[in-house]
Structure formats: structure tokens, C-alpha cells
Motif scaffolding. Sequence first.
Motif, PDB file in Angstrom:
ATOM      1  N   ARG A 178      -3.331   0.821 -12.341  1.00 17.09           N
ATOM      2  CA  ARG A 178      -2.266   0.702 -11.335  1.00 17.09           C
ATOM      3  C   ARG A 178      -2.587   1.552 -10.106  1.00 17.09           C
ATOM      4  NH1 ARG A 178       2.774   0.644 -15.692  1.00 17.09           N
ATOM      5  NH2 ARG A 178       2.637  -1.608 -16.082  1.00 17.09           N
ATOM      6  N   LEU A 224      -3.459   0.138  -6.161  1.00 16.92           N
ATOM      7  CA  LEU A 224      -2.903   0.603  -4.884  1.00 16.92           C
ATOM      8  C   LEU A 224      -4.023   0.897  -3.879  1.00 16.92           C
ATOM      9  CD1 LEU A 224      -0.053   3.019  -6.063  1.00 16.92           C
ATOM     10  CD2 LEU A 224       0.221   0.755  -5.013  1.00 16.92           C
ATOM     11  N   LEU A 232       2.108  -7.413  -4.864  1.00 18.02           N
ATOM     12  CA  LEU A 232       2.305  -5.997  -4.556  1.00 18.02           C
ATOM     13  C   LEU A 232       2.830  -5.801  -3.145  1.00 18.02           C
ATOM     14  CD1 LEU A 232      -0.711  -3.952  -5.940  1.00 18.02           C
ATOM     15  CD2 LEU A 232       1.658  -3.830  -6.608  1.00 18.02           C
ATOM     16  N   SER A 284       6.261  -5.355  -1.313  1.00 15.46           N
ATOM     17  CA  SER A 284       6.775  -4.025  -0.986  1.00 15.46           C
ATOM     18  C   SER A 284       6.259  -3.632   0.401  1.00 15.46           C
ATOM     19  CB  SER A 284       6.282  -3.004  -2.022  1.00 15.46           C
ATOM     20  OG  SER A 284       6.406  -1.700  -1.493  1.00 15.46           O
ATOM     21  N   VAL A 321       6.367  -0.805   1.673  1.00 21.19           N
ATOM     22  CA  VAL A 321       5.666   0.485   1.592  1.00 21.19           C
ATOM     23  C   VAL A 321       4.209   0.266   1.208  1.00 21.19           C
ATOM     24  CG1 VAL A 321       5.529   2.678   0.339  1.00 21.19           C
ATOM     25  CG2 VAL A 321       7.746   1.806   1.091  1.00 21.19           C
ATOM     26  N   VAL A 322       3.965  -0.619   0.244  1.00 17.88           N
ATOM     27  CA  VAL A 322       2.582  -0.893  -0.174  1.00 17.88           C
ATOM     28  C   VAL A 322       1.819  -1.553   0.970  1.00 17.88           C
ATOM     29  CG1 VAL A 322       1.123  -2.174  -1.786  1.00 17.88           C
ATOM     30  CG2 VAL A 322       3.174  -1.019  -2.609  1.00 17.88           C
ATOM     31  N   TYR A 331       2.239  10.461  -4.690  1.00 15.47           N
ATOM     32  CA  TYR A 331       3.529   9.808  -4.949  1.00 15.47           C
ATOM     33  C   TYR A 331       3.476   8.718  -6.008  1.00 15.47           C
ATOM     34  CZ  TYR A 331       4.959  12.519  -0.963  1.00 15.47           C
ATOM     35  OH  TYR A 331       5.215  13.580  -0.130  1.00 15.47           O
ATOM     36  N   TYR A 332       2.289   8.268  -6.376  1.00 16.42           N
ATOM     37  CA  TYR A 332       2.232   7.385  -7.553  1.00 16.42           C
ATOM     38  C   TYR A 332       1.742   8.167  -8.773  1.00 16.42           C
ATOM     39  CZ  TYR A 332       1.278   4.096 -11.110  1.00 16.42           C
ATOM     40  OH  TYR A 332       1.274   3.493 -12.341  1.00 16.42           O
ATOM     41  N   ASP A 382       1.621  11.304  -9.057  1.00 10.68           N
ATOM     42  CA  ASP A 382       2.420  12.536  -9.188  1.00 10.68           C
ATOM     43  C   ASP A 382       1.557  13.776  -9.407  1.00 10.68           C
ATOM     44  OD1 ASP A 382       4.921  11.256  -8.842  1.00 10.68           O
ATOM     45  OD2 ASP A 382       4.906  10.636 -10.930  1.00 10.68           O
ATOM     46  N   ARG A 405       7.993   7.310  -3.305  1.00 10.55           N
ATOM     47  CA  ARG A 405       7.652   7.427  -4.733  1.00 10.55           C
ATOM     48  C   ARG A 405       8.241   6.248  -5.531  1.00 10.55           C
ATOM     49  NH1 ARG A 405       6.361  12.214  -6.949  1.00 10.55           N
ATOM     50  NH2 ARG A 405       7.494  13.326  -5.328  1.00 10.55           N
ATOM     51  N   GLU A 420       9.208   3.309  -4.453  1.00  5.87           N
ATOM     52  CA  GLU A 420       8.614   2.023  -4.041  1.00  5.87           C
ATOM     53  C   GLU A 420       7.219   1.845  -4.634  1.00  5.87           C
ATOM     54  OE1 GLU A 420       9.665  -0.645  -1.798  1.00  5.87           O
ATOM     55  OE2 GLU A 420      11.550   0.166  -2.542  1.00  5.87           O
ATOM     56  N   LEU A 421       6.418   2.905  -4.617  1.00  2.00           N
ATOM     57  CA  LEU A 421       5.059   2.789  -5.167  1.00  2.00           C
ATOM     58  C   LEU A 421       5.101   2.541  -6.672  1.00  2.00           C
ATOM     59  CD1 LEU A 421       2.940   5.477  -3.251  1.00  2.00           C
ATOM     60  CD2 LEU A 421       3.174   3.037  -2.773  1.00  2.00           C
ATOM     61  N   HIS A 422       5.991   3.248  -7.353  1.00  2.07           N
ATOM     62  CA  HIS A 422       6.104   3.029  -8.803  1.00  2.07           C
ATOM     63  C   HIS A 422       6.599   1.618  -9.094  1.00  2.07           C
ATOM     64  CE1 HIS A 422       5.133   6.808 -10.925  1.00  2.07           C
ATOM     65  NE2 HIS A 422       5.387   7.367  -9.748  1.00  2.07           N
ATOM     66  N   ALA A 429       6.292  -1.067  -7.316  1.00  2.00           N
ATOM     67  CA  ALA A 429       5.259  -2.065  -7.009  1.00  2.00           C
ATOM     68  C   ALA A 429       4.119  -1.990  -8.026  1.00  2.00           C
ATOM     69  CB  ALA A 429       4.723  -1.844  -5.596  1.00  2.00           C
ATOM     70  N   ALA A 430       3.593  -0.791  -8.241  1.00  2.00           N
ATOM     71  CA  ALA A 430       2.423  -0.661  -9.114  1.00  2.00           C
ATOM     72  C   ALA A 430       2.763  -0.983 -10.570  1.00  2.00           C
ATOM     73  CB  ALA A 430       1.845   0.747  -9.006  1.00  2.00           C
ATOM     74  N   ASP A 431       3.990  -0.702 -10.962  1.00  2.00           N
ATOM     75  CA  ASP A 431       4.351  -0.950 -12.362  1.00  2.00           C
ATOM     76  C   ASP A 431       4.454  -2.441 -12.685  1.00  2.00           C
ATOM     77  OD1 ASP A 431       4.273   1.733 -12.733  1.00  2.00           O
ATOM     78  OD2 ASP A 431       6.435   2.040 -12.876  1.00  2.00           O
TER      79      ASP A 431
END
Lengths: 191, 52
Positions: free
Chosen positions: A49, A53, A129, A132, A134-135, A153-154, A156, B22, B24-26, B28-30
Motif C-alpha cells: 500500500r 502511493l 486511488l 482521492s 489528496v492522492v 502520514y500513511y 506513521d 492522514r 485520506e491516505l489511509h 485510499a491506500a487501504d
Amino acid sequence: VTETLVATDAIMPGAFLAPAAARTGARMGWSADHAVTELYSLHYRALVRLATLLVRDVSTAEEVVQDAFVAMHGGWQRLRDGESALPYLRQAVVNRSRSVLRHRAVVNKNLQKALPDMPSAEYGALVLLERSAVVAALRRLPERQREAIALRYYADLSEAEIAATMRISRGAVKSHTARGMAALRAALERE
Amino acid sequence: MITRSGCGCDGAQSQEFAEFVRRELHAAADQVQPSADGLERIRAKIGSSASP
């Protein structure tokens, strides 16, 4: 691209949380094969994941992460302890993602001459993806800013962990993150 | 769009934006689900890289 085998005393937060047994795998005498199996079950999905990104499609992201595991397997005896394995994998994923993007930029530059503005089928997952905003905005950031934000932020990660992963100073991490967040905010406000 | 205009220098506002990014990224990626044969493919690559 090679990855230095860097050990850190970092705790693995969020999606990358690992039980103590995994962090001490090498000390416990895991074989390279067993380490791959254990670390795959703990981290493969989150690493794919993260890579998605960065490289923007799942198929390439999986290749990148699989190659990182192969490299870790090859270097398992040189890892000082199991705690180094996850930082090593992250670093390998970021480095290999960077290589993929640079190669793709060259290929796309040539392709665009023949097929202007034509989306590639391999970016099917990307479309999903990039619903979004943001993406989509993240994708347009400079490489280092995109990496710093994805790792912060992904994944962490702490500043120290990001610095180790990107092999830059903590000050540079702060700078890339701050600039990236400002650019993201500006891009989203324009929409 | 969910963002608020401003200089971005306000701590609370920056924190709020960071949490938005945070989430939004989670989210999308999830959505990404790796294929089920990842481990097999890694083992095959290890096998082929070990072959002479």
C-alpha cells in the motif's frame, strides 16, 4: 540500487506494528526463509500500500515489495538483528520505487511522442486511488516531498525513522514534509 | 474541497489538515488489496536468483 543495512531502535507504529518476536527474529535464529515468511505475513500488505502511493499502480508496487523481500533474504545474515529487517524493507521499497519512477519518466517521455494524453491500462488501480483528491495532489509533488508525506502520514513513521528510510537528515525530513504539506494544501484549495 | 483557506501557520489548523491528509491516505491506500500469491512469487524469485 543498493540498500545499506541500517539498524534502528525504532518502534514500528500503526500499520507497521510488529510483535516482539518479529523484531527479534534474527536474534532468535530465524533462517532467511523463515524471516521472509514471518515478515511477509506482518508487513507485506502495508508495504504494498505504501509503494502504491509512491509508484501509483498496484502491480508495480507488488513487484517493488517482492524485490525488497528478495534483497532482504539475500542480506539476512548481514542484518544485525531482526529489528533491522523492517527499516531495511522500507528503505528498499522507497529506493526501488524511486528507480521505477525514474525509469517510467524516461519511457513516458518517449511514449508521449507517439500517444499523447493516452492513459495506460496498467494504471487501472491508479484511477481508483486518485478518486482521492489528496492522492491525486500527492502524485504531483516532487519525489522527496511525496515520499516524506507518505511515510509520515500513511506509514506513521517518526522523523527519525523517515530520515533513516530516505537516508537524509531529520532537518531535511522536516523541510520536505513542510513544503509538501503546504503544496498539498494549496493544490486542494485551488480545486 | 475540505481544506480551509489561511496561511497554514496556525498550529491547530495545521494539525487538522495533517489529520485530514492522514485519513485520506489511509482510506485510499487501504482499498489496495495485494494479490494472494505474493509469498509464492517472492519464493520463486529467491529460487531463481539462487540458481546459477
